[in-house]
Design an enzyme around this catalytic site. Sequence first.
Site, PDB file in Angstrom:
ATOM      1  N   ARG A   1       0.787  -1.234   0.000  1.00  0.00           N
ATOM      2  CA  ARG A   1       0.000   0.000   0.000  1.00  0.00           C
ATOM      3  C   ARG A   1       0.816   1.279   0.000  1.00  0.00           C
ATOM      4  O   ARG A   1       0.252   2.368   0.031  1.00  0.00           O
ATOM      5  CB  ARG A   1      -1.010   0.041   1.153  1.00  0.00           C
ATOM      6  CG  ARG A   1      -1.984  -1.097   1.113  1.00  0.00           C
ATOM      7  CD  ARG A   1      -3.175  -0.945   2.019  1.00  0.00           C
ATOM      8  NE  ARG A   1      -2.890  -0.358   3.303  1.00  0.00           N
ATOM      9  CZ  ARG A   1      -3.769   0.349   3.997  1.00  0.00           C
ATOM     10  NH1 ARG A   1      -4.987   0.532   3.540  1.00  0.00           N
ATOM     11  NH2 ARG A   1      -3.452   0.855   5.166  1.00  0.00           N
ATOM     12  N   ASP A   2       2.146   1.207  -0.071  1.00  0.00           N
ATOM     13  CA  ASP A   2       2.953   2.431  -0.106  1.00  0.00           C
ATOM     14  C   ASP A   2       4.258   2.195  -0.864  1.00  0.00           C
ATOM     15  O   ASP A   2       5.324   2.588  -0.422  1.00  0.00           O
ATOM     16  CB  ASP A   2       3.224   2.912   1.319  1.00  0.00           C
ATOM     17  CG  ASP A   2       3.794   4.329   1.361  1.00  0.00           C
ATOM     18  OD1 ASP A   2       3.678   5.060   0.352  1.00  0.00           O
ATOM     19  OD2 ASP A   2       4.370   4.701   2.401  1.00  0.00           O
ATOM     20  N   ILE A   3       4.169   1.545  -2.026  1.00  0.00           N
ATOM     21  CA  ILE A   3       5.364   1.339  -2.839  1.00  0.00           C
ATOM     22  C   ILE A   3       5.740   2.662  -3.490  1.00  0.00           C
ATOM     23  O   ILE A   3       4.953   3.261  -4.213  1.00  0.00           O
ATOM     24  CB  ILE A   3       5.124   0.265  -3.928  1.00  0.00           C
ATOM     25  CG1 ILE A   3       4.908  -1.100  -3.293  1.00  0.00           C
ATOM     26  CG2 ILE A   3       6.273   0.225  -4.928  1.00  0.00           C
ATOM     27  CD1 ILE A   3       6.117  -1.679  -2.597  1.00  0.00           C
TER      28      ILE A   3
END
Length: 93
Positions: A32-34
């Site tokens: 969810r935060d690449i």
Amino acid sequence: SRGGMNLLLLVQTLRDVARGLQHLHDSSLIHRDISARNILLAPSGAKIADFGLARGLAEEQVINKTAVAPGPLRWMAPEAFPGYFSKATDIYM
């Protein structure tokens, strides 16, 4: 060279990140935060870091729990804006 990174290193980094995401997704997790700030470059290759927003995910499930965007808007998949996250939002480019 692209921003100080030669083409071979860039391709190896992309391969390492793709393999890392495949491992996460095979383990039923989404990051969810690449983003670039969450990729560490080590002598052994690129590593995905910062799992603070990672969540478990059943096969083909979509998470709709986030009221606020968890990461930078610049790198977010369009479907993530209303708070829908899936394996696909991890690999959006």
